[in-house]
Design a protein around this motif. Structure first.
Motif, PDB file in Angstrom:
ATOM      1  N   SER B  40       0.832  -1.206   0.000  1.00  0.00           N
ATOM      2  CA  SER B  40       0.000   0.000   0.000  1.00  0.00           C
ATOM      3  C   SER B  40       0.861   1.247   0.000  1.00  0.00           C
ATOM      4  N   TYR B  42       3.986   1.890  -1.010  1.00  0.00           N
ATOM      5  CA  TYR B  42       4.711   2.277  -2.224  1.00  0.00           C
ATOM      6  C   TYR B  42       3.768   2.565  -3.380  1.00  0.00           C
ATOM      7  N   ARG B  43       2.572   1.961  -3.309  1.00  0.00           N
ATOM      8  CA  ARG B  43       1.583   2.301  -4.322  1.00  0.00           C
ATOM      9  C   ARG B  43       1.178   3.763  -4.170  1.00  0.00           C
ATOM     10  N   LEU B  45       2.989   6.082  -2.733  1.00  0.00           N
ATOM     11  CA  LEU B  45       4.154   6.892  -3.094  1.00  0.00           C
ATOM     12  C   LEU B  45       4.229   7.045  -4.617  1.00  0.00           C
ATOM     13  N   SER B  46       3.950   5.925  -5.302  1.00  0.00           N
ATOM     14  CA  SER B  46       3.996   5.946  -6.755  1.00  0.00           C
ATOM     15  C   SER B  46       2.962   6.940  -7.301  1.00  0.00           C
TER      16      SER B  46
END
Lengths: 885, 109
Positions: B40, B42-43, B45-46
């Protein structure tokens, strides 16, 4: 773990992976380490939530990546860049499935039940039977046993003679070491306690590749005769009794009264088979003993690299020829097993049978899923036909169907995994059976791989049924009115076959559980020898020679303890013996009969019994009388025997009284049999009673210093009562720890645990199978009925009687059920031979079980048929005939 | 703006941070209420990178976990700063309102 993480990260789209892959791995690693330090539950919870989170975010990320890409390619005006065709199929499948949630939920729940049960059982089988032991290259570790010609001891372990011959002559081992589990009393540090110990020769631990965290291991000088006693602590005991202090090394504890110097501490990871030792002691094997027959410890060996079990057996056959001549009559043969098999012998068969049982449940669930899938595929025949007409190849259409079924399989696997997690937790918490290596049961990477494989396989399996049926849609399907004609029974051949298979599998499973239930009932009816076991509290005390050297004083101490226990309020009677019925103590020796003197009589079980033992246990006195304290102290030459033994020699128990026996061929005095008592089912209810010889507590040859007390009282089971008993013992000897505290009822229950466990598990599997089977047959008949409403309408319009319509369907269902039962009976008859070893008091092909189960199966199946059939008969001909016009 | 998003921006407001340091800051500053899972986080953050609220910072840390495995550092863009400030103002006014009402409720009872 690294590989698994790398694989999981691969789920994300490439761009995301490059940017964040390493960070994701690092975070999971560090968070896992933190969760792990808070315990196993936290770690598991972390693993599950993280996995769910990863799958979820990866799917979402791929989804949005795909959307962007599509948007881009649309903008570019081209159709390129579709990526992997399977990935596209799965995306389509996910969308198609989400459009029919009812079908998806039903299928997933059905399959998840099967996958969950199979996963749970597999993790048990894997943890208990297959997982390598926690030692370096543990596949090279073996246990070295013998097969022999003695009827009641088919497998023999090791004694000084066999050990030294093996040690001197083996060629295939890097080394061999002896070990034995034991119990000792520890005094001198706080409360006295009785602990499990592992005694080992100095070679044993190095062969296991164990390194101490503190101090050193045993060396050769530690296990020779006359060496000062030294001990190695296990990590847990070091923490518990020494608070993990590093100055524990060099300190002294009293082991059975002898001071022992602590020389080392083992790492926390040390676990040895099913033993839970507090400390390790040297095992001293004397070369001077290496000529007479004796089997009382275990030997393990580490094979040289590349040596197989059969090569080891060959080598062993060679060295066995070097044994002294007294061993010749035993006809010893090699019996070399992987060390991991050592602890798990008897339970293995039960676990495999249970795994097979849940495997059957999974197959039945697959059949149900296949049925649902067929219904769905049938509804999509037009769509598939259009695809084919537009040029989709056979493989393309198969892929459409398979991607849906595999996707459903994988989702069911995830749900099943959660179910399995719950089931394992329950199993470990309730511990219904004394499973060896129970701590090794967990969902780990291997189990995950198994679950994934099983889920994909199930998906593939039920998908293939659909492909076989609808994979080549004929152009005819496209013709208008394809659904207009009445459907014949023949069109449902695949479906019918599935129902027959389900009925057959369920019946097989039900027969096996029926046989186990009969076994359980038969066991409950066996007379154990004792009465009202819930009223009897037992515990053991040890009075080693180092503490109480004089045998007279030993007996007097025992009497004083018995007296002190009898004074506790509520105590009805007190007795003592070296072994309580079914407690697993086993001591086989020859008994020489004056009337029938032979040089090598069979081995009998010897026990030492004190006054009050038989009365307290409720073991009946068949003839004569039992021991008194006076004759115990005066060491009168008396002895008692069990009824089976009395009948063997003298037919009538009463005639045994007054006969004389002794424990050696020629150099001990004859003892007079003063009483014959009823049989104890000492080897468990499923085994015939062993002949038992009861010696007085003190005698010339067989004195046992660990004695079990049995106390009968209505207060048994309360903690207060147990504390009072403890206090009563401590008023006589304050340094005496109580060990093996259990009620007679608990002892009896644990002797039946394997059967009860198998009964419960098989009954659950059988009920689930019956339920799934019934749902399956119901679904098929209901579906066929719905497809034939038009035909029914016509029939009724033409004057068919109301009763005819349900009869038509019930007859169809009955034919399927009959075929299923016939096949099921044959399969069960073939399989039950495998489980015959688990049965007691019932034949593997027990007509009553077969008939009853078949009848029940037929009843349930016909009811499941009748429900939809009745509904079909309520068709209003006017409505049906009008709808399709 | 979700709670996690707010705390992620908040963590980066102090300066450039690398992945795990962000996660630790979020946990610390939320008083342990937020413990984002890797997927969750890094998603999110992306997405913030794509939306231009966060950018990769040019700094490279002196300490690297493995040689050749440089950590990526992230920092707020000007827009990220503005949105964080706006969210903080919104939270503050919401909190003030809540306190006022609670006091009023206490006064009545």
């Amino acid at each position: 773990v690294s590989r698994l993480l790398a694989w999981l990260v691969r789920l994300f789209p490439a761009a995301f992976r490059t940017q964040f892959g390493d960070d994701v791995v690092e975070q999971i690693r560090r968070d896992y380490a933190r969760a792990r330090s808070r315990g196993v539950i936290a770690a598991l919870a972390f693993a599950l939530t993280t996995a769910a989170d990863l799958f979820g975010s990866a799917a979402a990320e791929r989804w949005s990546a795909a959307r962007e890409q599509r948007a881009r390619s649309r903008n570019a005006g081209g159709g390129a860049g579709w990526g992997n065709p399977w990935a596209r199929d799965f995306r389509q499948a996910a969308r198609a499935i989400s459009r029919s949630p009812g079908f998806a939920v039903t299928t997933v729940l059905t399959l998840a039940l099967g996958v969950g049960a199979t996963t749970a059982m597999f993790s048990v089988v894997y943890g208990v039977l297959l997982k390598p032991l926690p030692f370096h290259e543990s596949d090279r570790l073996v246990t070295v046993l013998h097969r022999g010609s003695l009827e009641n001891f088919p497998i023999l372990n090791q004694g000084p003679a066999t050990y030294f011959v093996a040690l001197d002559h083996h060629r295939v081992f890097e080394g061999i070491g002896a070990w034995e589990a034991n119990r000792v009393s520890i005094t001198g540090r706080g409360q006295p306690e009785n602990v499990d110990v592992l005694t080992v020769t100095h070679a044993t631990l190095p062969l296991l590749r164990v390194q101490p965290v503190l101090g050193r291991l045993f060396v050769e000088a530690d296990d020779v005769a006359g060496a000062p006693l030294r001990t190695i602590l296990t990590y847990g005991y070091w923490q518990r009794r020494f608070g993990g202090a590093s100055d524990a090394i060099g300190q002294t504890i009293r082991v059975d009264g002898t001071p022992a110097e602590v020389i080392g501490v083992l790492p926390p990871s040390f676990r040895f088979l099913d033993e839970e030792p507090a400390l390790l002691l040297p095992l001293h094997v004397d070369r001077a003993d290496a000529f007479h027959i004796e089997f009382d410890f275990q030997v393990l060996g580490r094979l040289k690299p590349g040596i197989t079990l059969s090569q080891a057996s060959e080598d062993m056959a060679r060295w066995l020829t070097f044994l002294p001549a007294v061993y010749d009559p035993l006809e010893l043969r090699p019996h070399v097993l992987p060390l991991v098999a050592h602890a798990t012998g008897v339970v293995a068969r039960v676990l495999w049978v249970l795994l097979a049982a849940v495997g059957l449940v999974l197959l039945i669930a697959c059949a149900n899923a296949a049925n649902l899938f067929l219904v769905r595929a049938e509804g999509r025949q037009q769509e598939l036909a259009i695809r084919a007409a537009l040029g989709a190849s056979r493989g393309r259409i198969a892929r459409v169907l398979l991607s849906e079924s595999i996707l459903l399989g994988i989702v069911s696997g995830a749900v099943g995994l959660a179910l399995a997690q719950g089931a394992i937790g329950l199993l470990r918490r309730m511990a219904p059976i004394d499973l060896p290596r129970v701590d090794d049961i967990a969902i780990d990477v291997n189990v995950l791989v198994f679950t994934l494989a099983v889920s994909v396989m199930s998906g593939l399996l039920f998908g293939l049924v659909g492909v076989q049926r609808f994979g080549t849609p004929g152009a005819a399907t496209l013709k208008e009115g394809g659904r207009w004609a009445s459907d014949g029974v023949r069109r449902h051949r695949t479906r019918n076959a599935l129902v027959v298979a389900q009925v057959a599998l369920s019946l097989t499973l039900l027969i096996v559980s029926g046989l186990m239930i009969r076994t359980f009932i038969a066991l409950r009816q066996v007379e154990p020898g004792f009465t009202q076991p819930a009223q009897v509290q037992t515990f053991r005390v040890a009075l080693p020679e180092t503490e109480v050297p004089d045998e007279g004083q030993f007996a007097r101490t025992l009497e004083r303890i018995a007296g002190s226990l009898a004074a506790v309020p509520g105590v009805l009677s007190v007795g003592l013996s070296s072994s309580i019925t079914m407690d697993g103590e086993d001591n086989g020796n020859p008994l020489y009969i004056e009337d029938a003197l032979v040089e090598r009589p069979p081995l009998r079980r010897f026990k030492n019994a004190g006054p009050g033992y038989f009365e307290t246990m409720g073991i009946s006195l068949v003839a004569g009388r039992s021991f008194t304290w006076t004759e115990t102290h005066e060491r009168r030459p008396v002895i008692m025997i069990s009824e089976t033994l009395a009948r063997e020699y003298w037919q009538e128990p009463a005639r045994a009284v007054g006969q004389r026996v002794r424990g050696t061929f020629d150099d001990t005095p004859w003892r007079e049999i003063i009483g014959v008592v009823g049989d104890e089912r000492d080897d468990g209810l499923a085994h015939p009673p062993t002949p038992i010889v009861y010696w007085p507590l003190v005698n010339e040859r067989y004195v046992q210093r660990t004695i079990a007390y049995a106390v009968r009282s209505n207060r048994v089971g309360t903690q207060a009562f147990m504390r009072e008993l403890e206090e009563a013992v401590w008023t006589v000897d304050a340094d005496l720890p109580l060990a093996s505290v259990q009620t007679l009822e608990q002892i009896q229950a644990s002797s039946m645990a394997q059967t009860s466990f198998a009964v419960v598990m098989l009954a659950i599997a059988g009920s689930v199978a019956l339920l799934l089977g019934a749902i399956g047959i119901y679904g098929v008949i209901a579906y066929i009925a719905s497809q034939r409403t038009r035909e029914i309408g016509i029939r009724i319009a033409l004057g068919a009687r109301v009763g005819d319509v349900p009869r038509m369907f019930v007859a169809h269902g009955a034919r399927l059920t009959a075929a299923g039962i016939a096949i099921g009976l044959a399969v069960a008859a073939a399989l039950t031979r495998i489980i015959s070893a688990l049965l007691f008091g019932v034949e593997p092909i027990d007509p009553m079980t077969y008939i009853a189960v078949s009848g029940a199966m037929a009843g349930v199946a016909l009811y499941a048929t009748w429900l939809p059939a009745r509904r079909a008969a309520r068709v209003d001909p006017m409505v049906t005939l009008r709808t399709d016009v | 703006m979700s709670n996690l998003e707010y705390h992620l921006l908040l963590a980066l407001a102090e300066g450039a941070l690398h992945g795990y340091a962000i996660r630790e800051a979020i946990e610390r500053e939320s008083g342990g209420a937020l413990m984002p899972r890797a997927g969750s986080m890094y998603r999110l953050l992306s997405r913030l990178l794509k939306d231009g609220l966060v950018r990769e910072a040019a700094v490279r840390a002196p300490e690297e976990p493995h040689p050749g495995l440089a950590r990526r550092y992230y920092t707020l863009t000007a827009q990220g700063r503005r949105e964080l400030a706006a969210e903080a103002r919104r939270l503050k006014s919401a909190a003030t309102l809540a306190e006022k009402r609670l006091r009023a409720a206490e006064g009545r009872s």
